[in-house]
Design an enzyme around this catalytic site. Structure first.
Site, mmCIF file in Angstrom:
data_model
loop_
_atom_site.group_PDB
_atom_site.id
_atom_site.type_symbol
_atom_site.label_atom_id
_atom_site.label_comp_id
_atom_site.label_asym_id
_atom_site.label_seq_id
_atom_site.Cartn_x
_atom_site.Cartn_y
_atom_site.Cartn_z
ATOM 1 N N LEU A 1 5.522 4.839 16.112
ATOM 2 C CA LEU A 1 5.615 5.838 15.058
ATOM 3 C C LEU A 1 6.568 6.974 15.431
ATOM 4 O O LEU A 1 6.398 7.607 16.473
ATOM 5 C CB LEU A 1 4.210 6.401 14.790
ATOM 6 C CG LEU A 1 4.117 7.364 13.613
ATOM 7 C CD1 LEU A 1 4.385 6.647 12.305
ATOM 8 C CD2 LEU A 1 2.754 8.025 13.597
ATOM 9 N N ASP A 2 7.541 7.234 14.579
ATOM 10 C CA ASP A 2 8.462 8.361 14.753
ATOM 11 C C ASP A 2 9.299 8.254 16.027
ATOM 12 O O ASP A 2 9.845 9.260 16.497
ATOM 13 C CB ASP A 2 7.711 9.708 14.730
ATOM 14 C CG ASP A 2 6.942 9.918 13.437
ATOM 15 O OD1 ASP A 2 7.323 9.313 12.414
ATOM 16 O OD2 ASP A 2 5.969 10.679 13.448
ATOM 17 N N GLU A 3 9.399 7.049 16.585
ATOM 18 C CA GLU A 3 10.139 6.878 17.832
ATOM 19 C C GLU A 3 11.399 6.027 17.650
ATOM 20 O O GLU A 3 12.111 5.756 18.615
ATOM 21 C CB GLU A 3 9.243 6.208 18.892
ATOM 22 C CG GLU A 3 8.020 7.011 19.299
ATOM 23 C CD GLU A 3 8.340 8.146 20.256
ATOM 24 O OE1 GLU A 3 9.518 8.360 20.575
ATOM 25 O OE2 GLU A 3 7.380 8.825 20.663
ATOM 26 N N GLY B 1 4.186 12.764 14.004
ATOM 27 C CA GLY B 1 2.898 12.531 13.344
ATOM 28 C C GLY B 1 2.716 13.355 12.089
ATOM 29 O O GLY B 1 3.678 13.796 11.479
#
Lengths: 289, 289, 289, 289
Positions: free
Chosen positions: A233-235, A207
């Site tokens: 997100l960001d995964e 994040g």
């Protein structure tokens, strides 16, 4: 445009359920089309019942005219094995769009490497939601497109504008510290891989504001992560990561300064490998040959 | 026992609100007690209104007899500044207990380094909830104590047994891959710093099985973190971290094998620095001089 | 021009024979001039009979008007100790000239960091014996000077031209992959420190073509070294070094590409530290605070 | 003794002039002997007219009885290509002798890794010219042999004694900080590869006392190099290298302490890779798969 030294070189990616005889079948195919295998990498996710991944680069005099027959043969040969494959003339550079915001270190680093001949891609455009980098981008002879961010949670109009600019013109997209979250609708419609650089060592500090979070936690190393973008997100699947040492004496500003170097190094490696067909996605993992 | 080369050397740690004249006051104090400053490190958490931290090593002929007067002077001199201080003869090794379980790589690494003269500590005991390392520990001339783990969630009896063994005999405790979670009651009663090695790059992969989690997430670097233990699992102040590069081809077993090297390197550095009074806790952070 | 956040901050460097009371004398001096010590680093080359080095940054309201009195006091106070000292207002940026040749990665990296505010220097000029970078340099608003190399072994005319351009305008010179060897006559006349980046891990691969030599030797790591230039080629005091991993599969061209990243990272750190007065020369060594 | 998990796995190494069809011929051979290729690495020293190197691991139920036919087929198949080959049952551990002197960190590290199951070798003996490690070696259940060094330049008697101990019992020899220079006569007679760990980043600091030389030169990184031993001291093919960061504050003693960690890490990786047939010598280079 052709990439120097790679004329008549093809890259063949094969993946699917591991089984006896695949390598022999593939190598015989290349040989009967008069190809010479220049490099070969393979990986099995599990020796028993796992998935098989292979990247083969071969040289074939007169590749362009030979490719259709090779493709037909691949379809016929690999079908019985249930394998997926792609074959590509790697002297043809991939077309890469860059999306950026105000921070320009990753953007400029990619443009410089490209100009030095260190990134085998074409860059049809840079799209930014800010205008500060317009002049710099122009100085590299790359078209600059300004698509302002929409206020509010609905980003559909600005995303539609970006999609229109990209349509049919790019093979992959790089988010070079692009500070807008792309909707899953966008990702579906764009239809090409999207690579992001996240300014932390994922999965730590997912994040916003990862450097502030790193300072607050008191870590002794900061990092950056290049990954394919997914709806989460960001995964997405990680392509590359690296770190730099910091101390108690480094302020958050100093972490950002040091981190910027790690970010551009990590992103440039991920982009290079992707442009060379070295990265294969496998679920939420990557195989990097 | 005295540490070679450090006879008559004291380490003075000072911390408190930053203000003008502290360095001068401290240096004048050392000088008027005929000390010679050998090394000096300082840090301010913020140039304006921040906290001040200082580590000074000074040489003073006949330190032992001089210390009481130095301590009295410190109390008098630093009180007006509202500073906290400790002073210690650093030729006197700290007493370190090691707690371990079946995995012995961190334990043996510490014992070997100690035997080589690379760790300035005394090791009064190794406590384990298993017996597999008993013979190895004995071969280093270090007492081995077996305190089996209690079944069930209540660990009070086994913790009480450990506390009884430690009581009055140690200056700090090292958890060398000790696989039991210590209660906050234990941490309060033990009364000395406890250092743990966690087998991930914190804050990534908190809790059990970090290598499996790292494999599942597909990271390209694995890490280890040495930190002071607090009631919040894996949340204590970080002393040291490091990483090692891995690839898609590395199995979870291979991550464990490579990670073991990182763990013992990171833990040994944290232990060395703690034993040299180089680590100062500041809230949930550490200053490492 | 002043550097943001450093107004009224002075950097004091003291060196000389180690002895009791230096720190106290220096700290008392700062205190009696109403300075507040913000950071302090010191090093003794040997605890007994060694040399002492100290870097102190202190804040003093109205520094400019206070400096003459501080300097007079330093002369008087440190003279009895036989110490050498310099004191400088660090909000005044050092003036750095860059000398370059055709390879532009180190040059552009420095210019770009400077523009981002990550290098606290002024850049009065870039001098090159080639013209390829002229336009890029101009785009950063930095004057570009072309001084062609002289043919033949006698370089006195071109060196004289460079000296004339530099005279009185720079505090240090950076050779950003400048491919001409500077004569000892030049080094004497230039009168300011000269920093070079050598594209190997010194002392390995001194002289020309280090990447080819690295390939021929089959090393598994390549490196770069930033050092002060002395009359002895590649033998000057080392400021910073770093390495990158390579394999048997990397061609000499690939070593150059990877090495370029190491070179610019290492040079930028050395330049940053030098510009912050963090590097002290001590014979053929450096102390980097 | 068999290595767990590798039963019925063979490693095939092929090298020779690069040419079309080699991979297909080799893969077809493995397939017609009912082998399943588990991993495959290849390298060409030059795409045109270069040398070809390949390492293939394949699984074949009932390998032991199948090997003679496979070997006969390899001879017949690869002969037309002018290729060199070896094939080996990799569940059979290689036999490794260790030669050591007084410094025991590399020796003990190898023994400990072996005991943990992290080195797939047998260790028939440790030979030392000193006796200090005798007890430790015995505690690992490994025979310890003391062969004192000869005084004077003629080492033929002690070398003969070592050769007699090794004769027919080992597949490779590791010099774990063995401080005697082996004659070319010894190297010829021993008839198996000899791996050395040199305590510097070769080619920097060849010969004796590299840490002192590193301190004198003022380097910012120290290193270690594992290489095959040839008649030319410290000039043999490099298998692995690594470095650690040091500062002006580190004494030569501290360099030695830090360097010891790098040495054992580098040596253990080189030994692991050699024991897994991952290292191929090519003139004065190595290919590490």
């Amino acid at each position: 445009m052709r990439i120097d030294g790679l004329t008549d070189h093809a890259c063949l990616i094969v993946s699917g359920p591991d089984q006896k005889g695949i390598v022999a079948a593939m190598a015989a195919l290349v040989a009967r089309h008069e190809g010479n295998i220049v490099s070969l990498d393979q990986h099995s996710s599990d020796p028993v019942g796992g998935d098989f991944f292979q990247r083969v680069v071969f040289h074939r005099e007169g590749l362009t005219s030979a490719l259709p027959a090779i493709e037909a043969d691949l379809a016929e040969t690999l079908e019985p094995f249930g394998m997926t494959w792609t074959v590509r003339d790697i002297s043809v550079p991939k077309r890469m769009a860059i999306l950026a915001s105000t921070e320009d270190h990753c953007l400029l680093d990619l443009l410089w490497r490209h100009r030095r001949g260190a990134l085998p891609v074409e860059i049809p455009m840079v799209i930014s939601n800010h205008t500060n980098a317009a002049e710099d981008v122009a100085s590299f002879g790359v078209p600059f497109v300004h698509v302002p961010s929409q206020k509010g949670p609905d980003k559909s109009a600005s995303e539609a504008a970006i999609l229109q600019h990209l349509a049919g013109k790019v093979d992959f997209v790089v988010l070079a510290r692009y500070m807008q979250i792309l909707s899953s609708d966008f990702l579906e419609k764009v239809g090409v891989p999207v690579i992001n650089i996240h300014h932390s060592f994922l999965p730590a500090f997912i994040g916003a504001n990862p450097y502030q979070k790193a300072k607050d936690r008191g870590v002794k190393l900061i990092g950056a992560t290049a990954h394919y973008v997914t709806e989460d997100l960001d995964e997405g699947p990680i392509i590359e990561q690296d770190v730099a040492r910091v101390t108690h004496a480094d302020s958050t500003t100093e972490l950002r300064r040091r981190g910027a170097d790690v970010e551009r190094a990590v992103l440039s490696r991920a982009v290079l490998w992707h442009s060379q067909d070295r990265v294969i996605r496998h679920g939420n993992h990557t195989i990097v040959f």
